[in-house]
Design a protein around this motif. Structure first.
Motif, PDB file in Angstrom:
ATOM      1  N   GLY A 147      17.098   8.757 -18.992  1.00 13.08           N
ATOM      2  CA  GLY A 147      18.000   7.758 -19.550  1.00 13.08           C
ATOM      3  C   GLY A 147      17.865   7.580 -21.052  1.00 13.08           C
ATOM      4  O   GLY A 147      18.715   6.978 -21.686  1.00 13.08           O
ATOM      5  N   ALA A 149      14.394   7.097 -22.834  1.00 17.27           N
ATOM      6  CA  ALA A 149      13.051   6.853 -23.334  1.00 17.27           C
ATOM      7  C   ALA A 149      12.050   7.919 -22.902  1.00 17.27           C
ATOM      8  O   ALA A 149      10.973   8.035 -23.485  1.00 17.27           O
ATOM      9  CB  ALA A 149      12.580   5.463 -22.902  1.00 17.27           C
ATOM     10  N   ILE A 262      25.215  -2.747 -24.081  1.00 11.08           N
ATOM     11  CA  ILE A 262      23.831  -3.201 -23.975  1.00 11.08           C
ATOM     12  C   ILE A 262      23.364  -3.261 -22.520  1.00 11.08           C
ATOM     13  O   ILE A 262      22.172  -3.192 -22.239  1.00 11.08           O
ATOM     14  CB  ILE A 262      23.634  -4.573 -24.679  1.00 11.08           C
ATOM     15  CG1 ILE A 262      22.143  -4.900 -24.857  1.00 11.08           C
ATOM     16  CG2 ILE A 262      24.350  -5.694 -23.955  1.00 11.08           C
ATOM     17  CD1 ILE A 262      21.357  -3.877 -25.645  1.00 11.08           C
ATOM     18  N   GLU A 266      17.623  -1.566 -19.693  1.00 10.46           N
ATOM     19  CA  GLU A 266      17.286  -1.891 -18.306  1.00 10.46           C
ATOM     20  C   GLU A 266      17.180  -3.379 -17.987  1.00 10.46           C
ATOM     21  O   GLU A 266      17.611  -3.813 -16.919  1.00 10.46           O
ATOM     22  CB  GLU A 266      16.015  -1.160 -17.875  1.00 10.46           C
ATOM     23  CG  GLU A 266      14.799  -1.446 -18.752  1.00 10.46           C
ATOM     24  CD  GLU A 266      13.612  -0.551 -18.376  1.00 10.46           C
ATOM     25  OE1 GLU A 266      13.798   0.389 -17.586  1.00 10.46           O
ATOM     26  OE2 GLU A 266      12.508  -0.822 -18.871  1.00 10.46           O
ATOM     27  N   ASN A 301      17.352   6.347 -14.416  1.00 15.32           N
ATOM     28  CA  ASN A 301      18.649   6.923 -14.726  1.00 15.32           C
ATOM     29  C   ASN A 301      19.133   7.813 -13.560  1.00 15.32           C
ATOM     30  O   ASN A 301      18.342   8.292 -12.758  1.00 15.32           O
ATOM     31  CB  ASN A 301      18.498   7.758 -16.008  1.00 15.32           C
ATOM     32  CG  ASN A 301      19.736   8.549 -16.333  1.00 15.32           C
ATOM     33  OD1 ASN A 301      19.777   9.766 -16.188  1.00 15.32           O
ATOM     34  ND2 ASN A 301      20.780   7.859 -16.746  1.00 15.32           N
ATOM     35  N   LEU A 379      22.586   5.841 -30.943  1.00 17.30           N
ATOM     36  CA  LEU A 379      21.339   5.444 -31.592  1.00 17.30           C
ATOM     37  C   LEU A 379      20.538   6.662 -32.037  1.00 17.30           C
ATOM     38  O   LEU A 379      19.403   6.545 -32.489  1.00 17.30           O
ATOM     39  CB  LEU A 379      20.494   4.577 -30.648  1.00 17.30           C
ATOM     40  CG  LEU A 379      21.223   3.370 -30.055  1.00 17.30           C
ATOM     41  CD1 LEU A 379      20.333   2.635 -29.063  1.00 17.30           C
ATOM     42  CD2 LEU A 379      21.681   2.420 -31.156  1.00 17.30           C
ATOM     43  N   CYS A 480      14.956  -4.853 -28.790  1.00 12.63           N
ATOM     44  CA  CYS A 480      15.218  -3.612 -28.058  1.00 12.63           C
ATOM     45  C   CYS A 480      15.724  -2.533 -29.001  1.00 12.63           C
ATOM     46  O   CYS A 480      15.917  -2.753 -30.197  1.00 12.63           O
ATOM     47  CB  CYS A 480      16.201  -3.841 -26.907  1.00 12.63           C
ATOM     48  SG  CYS A 480      17.930  -3.742 -27.358  1.00 12.63           S
ATOM     49  N   ALA A 481      15.993  -1.375 -28.420  1.00 11.89           N
ATOM     50  CA  ALA A 481      16.335  -0.210 -29.232  1.00 11.89           C
ATOM     51  C   ALA A 481      17.741  -0.257 -29.824  1.00 11.89           C
ATOM     52  O   ALA A 481      18.051   0.536 -30.695  1.00 11.89           O
ATOM     53  CB  ALA A 481      16.166   1.054 -28.406  1.00 11.89           C
TER      54      ALA A 481
HETATM   55  C1  LIG Z   1      20.737  -0.116 -25.999  1.00  7.37           C
HETATM   56  C2  LIG Z   1      20.231   0.701 -24.849  1.00  7.37           C
HETATM   57  C3  LIG Z   1      21.140   1.323 -24.002  1.00  7.37           C
HETATM   58  C4  LIG Z   1      20.701   2.077 -22.931  1.00  7.37           C
HETATM   59  N1  LIG Z   1      21.625   2.662 -22.122  1.00  7.37           N
HETATM   60  C5  LIG Z   1      21.206   3.376 -21.046  1.00  7.37           C
HETATM   61  C6  LIG Z   1      22.143   3.962 -20.163  1.00  7.37           C
HETATM   62  O1  LIG Z   1      23.363   3.853 -20.356  1.00  7.37           O
HETATM   63  N2  LIG Z   1      21.677   4.653 -19.098  1.00  7.37           N
HETATM   64  C7  LIG Z   1      20.332   4.809 -18.863  1.00  7.37           C
HETATM   65  O2  LIG Z   1      19.955   5.422 -17.874  1.00  7.37           O
HETATM   66  N3  LIG Z   1      19.431   4.263 -19.680  1.00  7.37           N
HETATM   67  C8  LIG Z   1      19.832   3.557 -20.762  1.00  7.37           C
HETATM   68  N4  LIG Z   1      18.894   2.982 -21.579  1.00  7.37           N
HETATM   69  C9  LIG Z   1      17.466   3.157 -21.240  1.00  7.37           C
HETATM   70  C10 LIG Z   1      17.013   2.122 -20.214  1.00  7.37           C
HETATM   71  O3  LIG Z   1      16.616   0.958 -20.878  1.00  7.37           O
HETATM   72  C11 LIG Z   1      15.837   2.615 -19.369  1.00  7.37           C
HETATM   73  O4  LIG Z   1      14.873   3.132 -20.204  1.00  7.37           O
HETATM   74  C12 LIG Z   1      16.194   3.659 -18.347  1.00  7.37           C
HETATM   75  O5  LIG Z   1      17.245   3.233 -17.538  1.00  7.37           O
HETATM   76  C13 LIG Z   1      15.013   3.969 -17.472  1.00  7.37           C
HETATM   77  O6  LIG Z   1      15.304   5.059 -16.622  1.00  7.37           O
HETATM   78  P1  LIG Z   1      14.637   6.478 -16.845  1.00  7.37           P
HETATM   79  O7  LIG Z   1      13.170   6.259 -17.025  1.00  7.37           O
HETATM   80  O8  LIG Z   1      14.955   7.230 -15.616  1.00  7.37           O
HETATM   81  O9  LIG Z   1      15.253   7.060 -18.059  1.00  7.37           O
HETATM   82  C14 LIG Z   1      19.314   2.228 -22.692  1.00  7.37           C
HETATM   83  C15 LIG Z   1      18.410   1.618 -23.548  1.00  7.37           C
HETATM   84  C16 LIG Z   1      18.849   0.868 -24.622  1.00  7.37           C
HETATM   85  C17 LIG Z   1      17.852   0.234 -25.510  1.00  7.37           C
END
Ligand SMILES: Cc1cc2nc3c(=O)[nH]c(=O)nc-3n(C[C@H](O)[C@H](O)[C@H](O)COP(=O)(O)O)c2cc1C
Ligand code: SF4
Lengths: 499, 149
Positions: A147, A149, A262, A266, A301, A379, A480-481
């Motif tokens: 997703g 990170a 936003i 998560e 994700n 970003l 947050c990011a």
């Molecule tokens: C502003 C912002 C938008 C985000 N958008 C998404 C998104 O659309 N889809 C997603 O999976 N993670 C997104 N993330 C990351 C999530 O916060 C989270 O890290 C993620 O869903 C964790 O799943 P993963 O470890 O499988 O990646 C976003 C983070 C930020 C800071």
């Protein structure tokens, strides 16, 4: 005569429905609406099942159909649009389709088709394992969150497994807000059972009985396909009570977002799922311990969860064998923007950016030189044409001052106005800020004004310093990011602009 | 797209699944919009009552999400992708074409509403515009002209 015509939203955006309607008038046509094979520039890509295997034609317009019929396309006849077996196409053959193995190949809503192509092999294995054993397997695979990170999935799952309480959740993040990304959508539309299987394995691993998929509202077809697939899985004992006689139960609900970027973050997603404003929560507590309704929750994700079935089916070692350094397995790259050959590329980590955009992508669609490449969504940083030797894994991208994010790669030609791109990054932050922190909420608006002054040539040096201070403040003072990483595209675009 | 005219009874009926559940405020508002095309002012106290939250809470949710509308959509609904991948292939020109015709992004008139969307996930085939729920990739001047007609 079986003819595959994608029902993928992208294929439909360039006329797949109209093509399907015309083809359906042929008395011998048995149409299957599959997912997309991922060669977006060849959509609508039609495939016919012949004695020589599946033969593709594309891009097919309604106006091509008469000549296709005359060419006896139904038996793979020669035609200027004939592409042969698409799996032998150089673009496809060079890939390593793991997570996307079935997308485009099968009828997305046919459970039989899914199973005939290896579906539920991973869950069948998982049903015989303990939660500990599943977590160990996922940890050993090296699978990291797709997703953005890149957090190791196994470690997150272990936390949820170890959390006290019997009520736990699996929440799939399908908000896919980054421009230039569409892999989650394609998987949900093209192979929804794989996501369901991955979520079910996650549930078995941590002891959850309820799952939810949060899908952005801009993806109505993904929502309806998932709902239909969930209903089928329920009817056939792959969801619900007593999954395949195991005594284990798991249900999945699909929820729609409402147009807020936003909510992909998560904790904001959790707030939204609880019916509230999508305001970001401070961490700790970690969602793994206090997530949905305050209960331990796995949040992953779509692609992370959809990679899990293969990890279980083929073993952690097979997955771990792919990739480089600490980026293991495959990455689903998405080539987008001003690109000649755009679409989905699933490759082991470690490919140079140049090979993606110039090799596979064939350069810009406009035919002009590349002016900038933005990697990792709104970003992510902008890179210049001279920075394309970068390796696309998590750490190398970080070291280069960018991030891989969800794997989206947006190409611009040399007409790109870097200052406008910097301005947009700030504007986007201002529009999408959840409003919780001042540097993000107010800083981004000031940022837009300051960039406007720079564009207008007003006190450029002073405003440049001011903008740098603002970026610093946003980086350090955001929760947050969204606020924290917006300076990345802003600063990199300014650098490319020479300002 | 056709929507029902507002009726308290119909609204209460479609909101039945949200009854007594404070976590369903957003779903309730989305349900109203699906049914009536927007969230009428009368919907706010109704959702508040049904979900056991304050009106202020409902307003807070309603104002947070870009997609929730508080006035009825009139005429044709156009949604233009304004995100980077579409910018790279001329989204700003598309936006300008609508603006030049008197329909800038964010404007609502009897005949046409034009809204911004930040990504439809059609990023390899942009620029992308949605007209009355139908997605158009490789959006051309003809498609814009058709939408303006
Ligand atoms: C502003 C912002 C938008 C985000 N958008 C998404 C998104 O659309 N889809 C997603 O999976 N993670 C997104 N993330 C990351 C999530 O916060 C989270 O890290 C993620 O869903 C964790 O799943 P993963 O470890 O499988 O990646 C976003 C983070 C930020 C800071
Ligand atoms: S950085 Fe922005 S989006 Fe993130 S929590 Fe703060 S105000 Fe909200």
């Amino acid at each position: 005569m079986r003819i595959y015509i994608p029902a993928d939203s992208s294929a439909r955006s360039v006329g797949a429905d109209q093509v399907a309607a015309r083809i359906s008038e042929l008395p011998y046509a048995e149409i299957v609406r599959n997912g997309s094979r991922g060669l977006a520039w060849l959509e609508p890509l039609l495939e016919v099942e012949t004695e020589q295997g599946r033969i593709a034609y594309g891009p097919v317009r309604v106006s091509d159909i008469d000549s296709l019929i005359s060419a006896d396309f139904a038996h793979g006849g020669p035609h200027p649009l004939r592409l042969g077996n698409i799996e032998e196409h150089a673009w496809f053959a060079a890939q390593d389709r793991v997570t996307f193995a079935r997308v485009g190949l099968i009828d997305p809503l046919s459970l039989d088709d899914f199973r005939a192509h290896g579906g539920y092999a991973g869950l069948s294995k998982a049903l015989a394992l303990s939660g500990e054993e599943i977590v160990a397997e996922v940890t050993a695979s090296g699978l990291r969150g797709r997703g953005g990170a890149g957090f190791p999935a196994g470690i997150k799952w272990r936390t949820v497994l170890g959390a006290a309480g019997s009520e736990k959740y699996v929440a799939c993040n399908a908000d896919e807000g980054d421009s230039g990304t569409f892999a989650d959508r394609m998987l949900m539309e093209g192979d929804p059972f794989t996501l369901i299987e991955g979520m079910t394995i996650a549930a078995l691993a941590v002891g959850a009985t309820q799952g939810v998929i949060y899908v952005r509202s801009e993806y109505p077809a993904a929502i309806s396909t998932l709902r239909a697939a969930i209903a089928t899985a329920n009817l056939n004992g792959w969801l619900g009570d007593d999954i395949q006689g195991s005594g284990r139960s798991f249900d999945i609900e699909v929820r729609s977002g409402a147009g807020a970027y936003i909510c992909g973050e998560e904790t904001s997603m959790l707030e939204s799922l609880e019916g509230k404003r999508g305001q970001v929560r401070a961490k700790p507590p970690l969602p793994a311990l206090k997530g949905l309704y305050g209960k331990p929750t796995v949040i992953n994700n779509v692609l992370t969860l959809a990679s899990v079935p293969m990890v279980l089916a083929d073993g952690a070692a097979a997955y771990q064998a792919r990739g480089v350094e600490r980026s293991r397995g495959t990455q689903v790259f998405q080539l987008a923007g001003n690109i000649k050959h755009g679409g989905i590329l699933e490759l082991p980590f470690g490919v140079p950016l140049r090979q993606l955009v110039e090799g596979f992508g064939g350069g810009t669609r406009s035919g002009r030189p590349i002016g900038a490449v933005q990697v990792g969504g709104p970003l992510g940083a902008y890179f210049g044409a001279d920075q394309l030797d970068l390796i696309t894994d998590y750490e190398a991208m970080l070291a280069a001052g960018g991030m891989l994010g969800h794997g989206g790669i947006v190409v611009f030609d040399d007409t790109v106005d870097h200052l406008q791109q910097a301005r947009f990054a700030m504007e986007f932050c201002a529009i999408e800020s959840c409003g919780k922190c001042t540097p993000c909420r107010i800083g981004s608006t000031r940022g837009v004004e300051t960039i406007d002054k720079i564009i207008a040539g007003q006190d450029v040096d002073t405003n440049r310093v001011l903008l740098d201070d603002l970026c610093e403040l946003m980086t350090d003072g955001s929760l947050c990011a969204l606020g924290g990483l917006t300076p990345l595209p802003v600063r990199s675009a300014l650098k490319l602009a020479g300002v | 797209m056709t929507f029902d005219a507002w009726s308290e009874e119909l609204a209460a009926a479609v909101l039945e699944p949200c009854q007594g559940d404070e976590t369903m405020v957003l779903v309730a508002l989305q349900t109203l919009q699906e049914r009536f095309g927007f969230v009428p002012a009368e919907g706010v106290p109704l959702v508040a009552r049904l979900c056991n939250v304050s009106r202020a809470d409902v307003h807070g949710v309603l104002s947070f999400y870009h997609e929730l509308r508080t006035s009825p959509p009139a005429g044709r609904m156009v949604r233009v992708c304004r995100a980077e991948a579409c910018q790279a292939v001329g989204a700003r020109d598309i936006e300008r074409a609508f603006a030049d015709a008197g329909h800038p992004v964010g404007s609502h008139s009897e005949s046409l509403s034009v809204e911004a969307v930040y990504c439809f996930g059609n990023c390899a085939l942009g620029p992308t515009v949605e007209v009355d729920g139908t997605l158009h990739g490789y959006c051309t001047e003809e498609i814009v002209a058709e939408a303006l007609r």
